[in-house]
Design an enzyme around this catalytic site. Structure first.
Site, mmCIF file in Angstrom:
data_model
loop_
_atom_site.group_PDB
_atom_site.id
_atom_site.type_symbol
_atom_site.label_atom_id
_atom_site.label_comp_id
_atom_site.label_asym_id
_atom_site.label_seq_id
_atom_site.Cartn_x
_atom_site.Cartn_y
_atom_site.Cartn_z
ATOM 1 C CG HIS A 16 33.813 9.357 81.846
ATOM 2 N ND1 HIS A 16 34.558 8.402 82.502
ATOM 3 C CD2 HIS A 16 32.659 9.472 82.545
ATOM 4 C CE1 HIS A 16 33.877 7.961 83.545
ATOM 5 N NE2 HIS A 16 32.715 8.596 83.600
ATOM 6 C CG ASP A 71 33.409 7.001 76.004
ATOM 7 O OD1 ASP A 71 32.324 6.394 76.043
ATOM 8 O OD2 ASP A 71 33.911 7.573 76.999
ATOM 9 C CD GLN A 96 26.304 9.548 79.002
ATOM 10 O OE1 GLN A 96 25.082 9.581 78.794
ATOM 11 N NE2 GLN A 96 26.796 9.192 80.168
ATOM 12 C CE LYS A 134 27.640 5.401 81.590
ATOM 13 N NZ LYS A 134 27.378 6.272 82.728
ATOM 14 C CB CYS A 182 34.082 10.785 85.694
ATOM 15 S SG CYS A 182 33.598 9.831 87.106
HETATM 16 N N1 PMP Z 1 32.489 7.400 79.123
HETATM 17 C C1 PMP Z 1 31.436 8.212 79.253
HETATM 18 C C2 PMP Z 1 31.225 9.299 78.233
HETATM 19 C C3 PMP Z 1 30.539 8.025 80.304
HETATM 20 O O1 PMP Z 1 29.479 8.821 80.430
HETATM 21 C C4 PMP Z 1 30.775 6.985 81.235
HETATM 22 C C5 PMP Z 1 29.848 6.778 82.420
HETATM 23 N N2 PMP Z 1 29.532 7.929 83.116
HETATM 24 C C6 PMP Z 1 31.875 6.161 81.039
HETATM 25 C C7 PMP Z 1 32.714 6.395 79.979
HETATM 26 C C8 PMP Z 1 32.150 5.008 81.963
HETATM 27 O O2 PMP Z 1 31.120 4.082 81.875
HETATM 28 P P1 PMP Z 1 31.012 2.879 82.930
HETATM 29 O O3 PMP Z 1 31.062 3.514 84.277
HETATM 30 O O4 PMP Z 1 29.699 2.241 82.628
HETATM 31 O O5 PMP Z 1 32.163 1.982 82.684
#
Ligand code: PMP
Length: 405
Positions: free
Chosen positions: A117, A194, A197, A220, A363
């Site tokens: 991401h 990270d 998920q 999440k 993203c």
């Molecule tokens: N890393 C991953 C793997 C994600 O799926 C996401 C959210 N889509 C993020 C980072 C960023 O998370 P947040 O927008 O809650 O800061």
């Protein structure tokens, strides 16, 4: 599975019952979490840590109990290792700044995966620019898992940190993070996971994993928006400087010299989200009552079912079909002449039929480049989704494709 706890699932969209399949972006909230927020504002709202009065002490107690609940949930050694942040992005930025400040210099290297991401790319890229360091990328194997052998050859005596996602938000691939950690640690290189998920989807204990840092977002995992976690091993966090300055993070302030607070407060400048923390603790309780193993089995079953149903539709290609994936199904549809039907068009027509999915690059633009597509359509599951919703998705997709062919 406990569907009735989620009031929003009773909504209709364009006159049709909502089918919410955008859970990788954010999950819905059970009434227990919504009630916890209301309860906290009604009964325990006061700024924490500084007050001698009763309410402030109560709010402080609840906030610190929430920190302990997070520590227990993640399997941290101590609550000192749990820093409250705004979310995964904030956690990773905090780490990139703070770690980068003392651990990274000119010519040093940071390693990330190809399918990350943007939150796990850009903060490291910014750090590398600031420090004249180098960002290196772990390639993917044909099955979209990180190429562990390639990682071995990427590591040098200048590598300062490896940061990879546990589960790809775009494809749902469960990455071999144990292997990543083993290889990095054999060269004494710390690893950040990270966990955006994975934190709400599967059993996991950071001490068993032995990762050095772990980042995740409350929203999440059935919790509120605006709160997240950065876990770090105490021995690491002790070495790192604060990210932001202000109230709470200090010991004493003089114009000549300021000393900093102890862990974890050193990293928590300003008034923290003490309502969010309490609601997050409620979300964790909710997850644990169901059981992370049960949630994981349920979501993987839905994933396998969706793989089967969607890939049987003519022209549909599911990415990572049949692989070990966590609750995410990413696909594209192609016309008979092989041209891509734009995922945005598919998503818009699914929405008209009450089915909420996400479309676009999720993203993860480098991964989209790797797949040579502008984006995908992504359906992602949570504990409350059911097979009949996958059927609704499939039926709506057939209608959409007929219109777009
Ligand atoms: N890393 C991953 C793997 C994600 O799926 C996401 C959210 N889509 C993020 C980072 C960023 O998370 P947040 O927008 O809650 O800061």
């Amino acid at each position: 599975m406990n569907r009735n706890d989620f009031p929003i699932l009773d909504e209709t969209v364009y006159g049709k019952p909502l089918v919410y399949l955008d859970n990788a972006a954010t999950t819905q909230k059970p009434k227990q979490v919504i009630d916890a927020i209301t309860e906290a504002y009604r009964h325990t709202n006061a700024n924490i840590h500084r007050g001698v009065h009763h309410l402030s002490q109560l709010a402080t107690e609840r906030h610190e109990q929430a920190r302990q609940a997070v520590a227990d949930y993640l399997g941290a050694k101590s609550a000192k290792e749990i820093i409250f942040t705004k979310g995964t992005t904030d956690s990773l930025n905090m780490l990139a700044f703070s770690f980068g400040e003392v651990m990274v210099g000119e010519g040093d290297e940071i390693v990330v995966g190809l399918s990350e991401h943007h939150s796990n790319i850009v903060p490291w890229q910014m750090l590398c620019k600031r420090k004249k360091a180098v960002l290196k990328v772990i390639p993917l194997k044909d099955d979209f898992t990180l190429d562990i052998k390639a990682l071995k050859s990427l590591l040098t005596n200048r590598t300062r940190l490896v940061s990879v996602a546990h589960v790809s938000n775009t494809l749902g691939i469960i990455q071999p993070i144990k292997g990543v950690i083993r290889i990095a640690h054999s060269s004494n290189i710390p690893v950040c996971i990270d966990g955006a998920q994975s934190a709400g989807r599967m059993p996991l204990k950071v001490q068993e994993l032995d990762c050095d840092f772990y980042a995740c977002s409350g929203h999440k995992m059935y919790g509120p928006t605006g709160i997240g976690i950065l876990y770090g091993k105490e021995e690491w966090l002790d070495k790192l400087p604060p990210y932001q300055g202000g109230g709470e993070m200090i010991d004493h302030v003089r114009f000549e010299h300021t000393t900093y607070n102890v862990l974890p407060y050193k990293f928590e400048a300003g008034t923290p989200d003490f309502i969010g923390s309490v609601a997050l603790a409620e979300a964790l309780r909710y997850i644990e009552n169901i059981g992370r193993e049960n949630i994981s089995v349920h979501e993987q079953e839905l994933t396998r079912y969706a793989d089967r149903v969607l890939s049987s539709i003519e022209g549909v290609e599911v990415y990572g079909l049949g692989q070990s994936r966590a609750g995410v199904v990413s696909f594209n549809a192609f016309r008979q002449d092989g041209t891509l039907i734009h995922p945005f068009d598919v998503g818009t027509l699914l929405d008209r039929q009450g089915v909420a999915v996400r479309t676009g690059h999720h993203c993860a633009e480098p991964l989209m480049d790797y797949l040579s597509v502008p984006g995908t359509v992504r359906a992602s599951f949570a504990l409350y989704n059911e097979k009949n919703e996958v059927d609704r998705l499939a039926d709506a997709l057939k209608v959409a494709l007929q219109m777009l062919a």
